[in-house]
Design an enzyme around this catalytic site. Structure first.
Site, mmCIF file in Angstrom:
data_model
loop_
_atom_site.group_PDB
_atom_site.id
_atom_site.type_symbol
_atom_site.label_atom_id
_atom_site.label_comp_id
_atom_site.label_asym_id
_atom_site.label_seq_id
_atom_site.Cartn_x
_atom_site.Cartn_y
_atom_site.Cartn_z
ATOM 1 N N TYR A 136 -19.493 1.885 71.460
ATOM 2 C CA TYR A 136 -19.526 0.420 71.477
ATOM 3 C C TYR A 136 -19.924 -0.065 70.093
ATOM 4 O O TYR A 136 -20.869 0.445 69.494
ATOM 5 C CB TYR A 136 -20.544 -0.066 72.517
ATOM 6 N N ASP A 150 -21.426 3.640 62.355
ATOM 7 C CA ASP A 150 -22.149 2.543 63.002
ATOM 8 C C ASP A 150 -23.526 3.049 63.425
ATOM 9 O O ASP A 150 -23.653 3.823 64.377
ATOM 10 C CB ASP A 150 -21.339 2.033 64.200
ATOM 11 N N LYS A 207 -30.395 -4.018 65.292
ATOM 12 C CA LYS A 207 -31.511 -3.647 66.172
ATOM 13 C C LYS A 207 -32.827 -3.433 65.415
ATOM 14 O O LYS A 207 -33.449 -4.412 65.034
ATOM 15 C CB LYS A 207 -31.082 -2.452 67.038
#
Ligand SMILES: *Cc1c(COP(=O)(O)O)cnc(C)c1O
Length: 447
Positions: A156, A251, A283
């Site tokens: 994702y 990522d 994050k």
């Protein structure tokens, strides 16, 4: 409704009337009652808990129930909730004014901190992981003058149109949209491959190599549960991209400054001697605020406006409050913090595995660095097809038994469990105490 804060009073005392009332109000004005789908408990059933406050490893919901938090805002809260030093830095930043639309000092300091930890020469700050991956892909396309993007099923990268794609009918065929609202034209240049599959990667590069702008992968997938790259897999991806003139985009929005001090790269690239061309972060680096980033090779980043022709911008990019929170968090995220996360994680992993084994529930505990997850599956999970065999019904029963016992797990079977430096012996013990009963609940759901 009196708060049910007595943690010895047992499941029956856990009242959710306040959460239920808020959820009703929320659903009347917000689709599904939530602002990000997985919060809605759709995968496990029941009413999502509306959280009023958090402190260290603990959450308190609007009914006064306390939970050990194993979600940590889906990764960001590496130091736990309301860390006093982060809070102090943020309050001081707020007092100076919250947004100016000019460059500010904390942005420079945060980027310097990222450059010191990760193999990136230049960094651009944005406000979400989605923006980071979207921008990295635009830059990769602008830099290479090519259009095709390769990704892996189960990885994702935020809700970027071109990346919300499912594999097409054959391995080397272009993808179909994974959701209504994404036009076929947006995924028509995306190739989706099975994770950890070198043969599939070689096949698409052999067929489409000259059209591939970049391959993007989670540095270690954490969004289908934790599926570590097989040894050498990321190095192989970096090398394959290099040979074909494509960019390797790693990522690390989830793994960055989380899996280790240097993210997943600290566990493979740093030891093996390779670096991605571009990386994305989010994050943890926002310290609980909306801050994210992409960065990489200076010659690639030089193609970004205003230095180069590839346009990218943001009103709140590098916001001084968000960057202050991220900077305070990263500065406090010392080797000791990561050592603590490893130890606490090992204790919880072992106890979870023991409890599930005693109850006769098949499972696989998988980890990379300090990140781990528990699959309710019959064997190791190496790609999305394996992950899809998870017994989600058993997980739902396990989840609710843990919740009733005061442990807040991710409300989905396909997520990592996150710890913080604030998960001390009291918090870890509370998790361990809850496990045997939850394992029995999972077993009952399978019977
Ligand atoms: C969370 C996540 C994103 C998206 O970040 P948002 O801030 O939610 O947009 C992208 N990539 C990975 C690997 C993630 O875990």
């Amino acid at each position: 409704m009196p708060p049910a804060v007595d943690s010895h009073a047992g499941p029956a005392s856990r009242v959710a009337a306040g959460s239920e009332a808020l959820f009703d109000r929320a659903r009347a004005v917000t689709p599904g009652g939530v602002n990000s789908p997985v919060r809605a408990f759709s995968a496990v059933g029941g009413t999502p808990r509306f959280v009023r406050s958090g402190s260290g490893a603990w959450l308190t919901d609007v009914d006064g129930n306390e939970y050990v938090d194993l979600v940590c805002s889906w990764g960001p809260m590496l130091l736990g909730h309301a860390h006093p030093e982060v809070q102090e830095a943020v309050l001081a930043a707020v007092a100076r004014g919250t947004s100016f639309g000019t460059p500010t000092e904390p942005e420079v300091e945060l980027v310097e901190e990222i450059v010191a930890r990760a193999p990136v020469e230049k960094v651009r700050l944005v406000s979400s992981g989605t923006e980071a991956t979207m921008s990295a892909i635009r830059l990769a396309r602008g830099f290479t003058g090519r259009d095709v993007v390769v990704k892996f099923a189960g990885c994702y990268h935020g809700h970027v149109d071109a990346l919300l794609a499912s594999a097409g009918s054959g391995l080397a065929t272009f993808a179909v949209p994974g959701t209504p609202g994404v036009p076929e034209s947006s995924t028509a240049l995306t190739l989706v491959l099975p994770y950890n599959d070198r043969t599939a990667v070689e096949a698409v590069f052999a067929e489409h190599g000259e059209r591939i702008a970049c391959l993007i992968t989670e540095a270690a997938p954490g969004n289908m549960g934790v599926v570590p790259p097989e040894p050498g897999f990321n190095a192989f991806l970096a090398e394959t991209c290099r040979r074909h003139g494509a960019l390797f985009v790693s990522d690390e929005v989830m793994t960055g400054f989380r899996a280790s001090r240097q993210g997943q790269w600290g566990l493979d690239g740093a030891l093996e001697g390779w670096a991605p061309d571009l990386m994305t972060f989010g994050k943890v680096m926002g310290g609980g605020f909306p801050a994210a980033a992409f960065g990489g090779r200076a010659d690639v980043m030089a193609h970004l406006a205003p230095e180069g022709p590839v346009y990218q911008a943001g009103t709140l990019s590098g916001n001084p409050v968000a960057t202050t929170a991220g900077l305070a968090t990263l500065r406090l995220a010392t080797e000791d913090v990561y050592a603590h996360l490893l130890r606490a994680g090992d204790t919880i992993k072992a106890a979870t595995s023991d409890a599930l084994s005693v109850a006769g529930v098949e499972h696989a505990v998988q980890s990379t660095g300090t990140m781990f997850s528990v699959f309710f599956a019959g064997g190791p999970v190496r790609d999305f097809t394996d992950a899809s065999r998870t017994d989600t019904g058993a997980y739902a029963a396990f989840f609710h038994a843990m919740l009733d016992a005061g442990v807040y797990l991710p409300p989905s079977a396909y997520e990592a469990w996150f710890l913080s430096s604030a998960h001390d012996d009291r918090a870890v013990s509370a998790v361990l105490d809850a496990l045997p009963g939850a394992a029995r609940a999972a077993a009952a759901a399978q019977a």
